[in-house]
Design a protein around this motif. Structure first.
Motif, PDB file in Angstrom:
ATOM      1  N   GLN A   1       0.841  -1.202   0.000  1.00  0.00           N
ATOM      2  CA  GLN A   1       0.000   0.000   0.000  1.00  0.00           C
ATOM      3  C   GLN A   1       0.874   1.249   0.000  1.00  0.00           C
ATOM      4  OE1 GLN A   1      -2.442  -0.828   3.454  1.00  0.00           O
ATOM      5  NE2 GLN A   1      -4.158  -1.532   2.191  1.00  0.00           N
ATOM      6  N   GLN A   2       1.946   1.245   0.800  1.00  0.00           N
ATOM      7  CA  GLN A   2       2.860   2.383   0.841  1.00  0.00           C
ATOM      8  C   GLN A   2       3.518   2.566  -0.518  1.00  0.00           C
ATOM      9  OE1 GLN A   2       3.181   4.610   3.253  1.00  0.00           O
ATOM     10  NE2 GLN A   2       4.645   5.746   2.043  1.00  0.00           N
ATOM     11  N   SER A   3       3.937   1.454  -1.111  1.00  0.00           N
ATOM     12  CA  SER A   3       4.564   1.498  -2.430  1.00  0.00           C
ATOM     13  C   SER A   3       3.595   2.058  -3.459  1.00  0.00           C
ATOM     14  CB  SER A   3       5.035   0.096  -2.826  1.00  0.00           C
ATOM     15  OG  SER A   3       5.639   0.119  -4.093  1.00  0.00           O
ATOM     16  N   LEU A   4       2.336   1.630  -3.373  1.00  0.00           N
ATOM     17  CA  LEU A   4       1.317   2.146  -4.301  1.00  0.00           C
ATOM     18  C   LEU A   4       1.124   3.644  -4.106  1.00  0.00           C
ATOM     19  CD1 LEU A   4      -1.436  -0.632  -4.293  1.00  0.00           C
ATOM     20  CD2 LEU A   4      -0.062   0.111  -6.235  1.00  0.00           C
ATOM     21  N   LYS A   5       1.102   4.089  -2.836  1.00  0.00           N
ATOM     22  CA  LYS A   5       0.969   5.523  -2.566  1.00  0.00           C
ATOM     23  C   LYS A   5       2.140   6.278  -3.174  1.00  0.00           C
ATOM     24  CE  LYS A   5      -1.580   5.269   1.787  1.00  0.00           C
ATOM     25  NZ  LYS A   5      -1.480   5.399   3.235  1.00  0.00           N
ATOM     26  N   GLU A   6       3.366   5.757  -2.947  1.00  0.00           N
ATOM     27  CA  GLU A   6       4.560   6.412  -3.489  1.00  0.00           C
ATOM     28  C   GLU A   6       4.524   6.436  -5.012  1.00  0.00           C
ATOM     29  OE1 GLU A   6       7.824   4.288  -1.739  1.00  0.00           O
ATOM     30  OE2 GLU A   6       7.416   5.071   0.264  1.00  0.00           O
ATOM     31  N   THR A   7       4.082   5.321  -5.610  1.00  0.00           N
ATOM     32  CA  THR A   7       3.983   5.256  -7.063  1.00  0.00           C
ATOM     33  C   THR A   7       2.960   6.270  -7.552  1.00  0.00           C
ATOM     34  OG1 THR A   7       4.580   2.925  -7.052  1.00  0.00           O
ATOM     35  CG2 THR A   7       3.489   3.733  -9.015  1.00  0.00           C
ATOM     36  N   GLY A   8       1.831   6.370  -6.828  1.00  0.00           N
ATOM     37  CA  GLY A   8       0.805   7.352  -7.182  1.00  0.00           C
ATOM     38  C   GLY A   8       1.346   8.765  -7.112  1.00  0.00           C
ATOM     39  N   VAL A   9       2.122   9.044  -6.061  1.00  0.00           N
ATOM     40  CA  VAL A   9       2.742  10.371  -5.911  1.00  0.00           C
ATOM     41  C   VAL A   9       3.695  10.622  -7.073  1.00  0.00           C
ATOM     42  CG1 VAL A   9       4.385  11.696  -4.518  1.00  0.00           C
ATOM     43  CG2 VAL A   9       2.471  10.546  -3.416  1.00  0.00           C
ATOM     44  N   LYS A  10       4.510   9.589  -7.409  1.00  0.00           N
ATOM     45  CA  LYS A  10       5.452   9.744  -8.521  1.00  0.00           C
ATOM     46  C   LYS A  10       4.700   9.963  -9.828  1.00  0.00           C
ATOM     47  CE  LYS A  10       9.236   7.178  -6.456  1.00  0.00           C
ATOM     48  NZ  LYS A  10       9.889   5.892  -6.354  1.00  0.00           N
ATOM     49  N   LEU A  11       3.592   9.230 -10.011  1.00  0.00           N
ATOM     50  CA  LEU A  11       2.791   9.415 -11.225  1.00  0.00           C
ATOM     51  C   LEU A  11       2.231  10.833 -11.276  1.00  0.00           C
ATOM     52  CD1 LEU A  11       0.854   6.038 -11.541  1.00  0.00           C
ATOM     53  CD2 LEU A  11       2.607   6.914 -13.072  1.00  0.00           C
ATOM     54  N   ASP A  12       1.745  11.317 -10.123  1.00  0.00           N
ATOM     55  CA  ASP A  12       1.241  12.688 -10.058  1.00  0.00           C
ATOM     56  C   ASP A  12       2.353  13.680 -10.373  1.00  0.00           C
ATOM     57  OD1 ASP A  12      -1.296  11.844  -9.449  1.00  0.00           O
ATOM     58  OD2 ASP A  12      -1.148  12.251  -7.301  1.00  0.00           O
ATOM     59  N   GLU A  13       3.552  13.442  -9.802  1.00  0.00           N
ATOM     60  CA  GLU A  13       4.689  14.321 -10.072  1.00  0.00           C
ATOM     61  C   GLU A  13       5.038  14.300 -11.560  1.00  0.00           C
ATOM     62  OE1 GLU A  13       7.829  12.954  -7.504  1.00  0.00           O
ATOM     63  OE2 GLU A  13       6.930  13.838  -5.719  1.00  0.00           O
ATOM     64  N   ASN A  14       5.055  13.083 -12.136  1.00  0.00           N
ATOM     65  CA  ASN A  14       5.361  12.960 -13.565  1.00  0.00           C
ATOM     66  C   ASN A  14       4.308  13.665 -14.406  1.00  0.00           C
ATOM     67  OD1 ASN A  14       7.675  11.525 -13.094  1.00  0.00           O
ATOM     68  ND2 ASN A  14       6.780   9.531 -13.500  1.00  0.00           N
ATOM     69  N   LYS A  15       3.035  13.515 -13.995  1.00  0.00           N
ATOM     70  CA  LYS A  15       1.939  14.165 -14.720  1.00  0.00           C
ATOM     71  C   LYS A  15       2.109  15.682 -14.644  1.00  0.00           C
ATOM     72  CE  LYS A  15      -3.114  14.272 -14.827  1.00  0.00           C
ATOM     73  NZ  LYS A  15      -4.329  13.871 -14.133  1.00  0.00           N
TER      74      LYS A  15
END
Length: 125
Positions: A58-72
């Motif tokens: 779940q933490q990894s998914l949150k971090e990935t989501g944050v990274k995706l948001d940052e990339n977006k």
């Protein structure tokens, strides 16, 4: 008297057998309980490990989501920068075209003034 002694001996042996069976059953139950307790501990350890993996995922998914948001956001920023650069480039081209048009206009006015003054390249024909 011998008969009573014999019955007493038989009763004593019967009681010893029953005590031995009871002790065996009691030990067997205790052993089974110990095994079950060990299995419960093992299962609990598996459950705890699964919970930890779930939390990490779940933490990894949150971090990935944050990274995706940052990339977006970065992508949107780059898009805006590219659009801004393209607009700036178009503006420079437009300024250059306006400068050229002004030079041509000024040149045209000079040519007209020379023609009116009669000193143009065409001269007095």
């Amino acid at each position: 008297d011998a008969k009573i002694k014999h019955e007493a001996q038989q009763a004593k042996l019967q009681k010893e057998r029953e005590d031995a069976l009871f002790k065996f059953a009691k030990d067997d139950v205790a052993q089974q309980k110990g095994q079950r307790d060990a299995q419960v501990k093992e299962l609990q350890a598996c459950i705890d490990a699964a919970e930890n993996r779930k939390k990490k995922n779940q933490q990894s998914l949150k971090e990935t989501g944050v990274k995706l948001d940052e990339n977006k956001n970065m992508s949107q920023t780059l898009d805006l920068e590219i659009k801004g650069f393209n607009l700036e480039e178009k503006l420079m081209t437009l300024k250059s075209d306006m400068d050229t048009a002004k030079k041509l206009h000024d040149q045209g006015e000079d040519d007209i003034a020379k023609a009116i003054a009669g000193t143009g390249e065409h001269g007095d024909d």
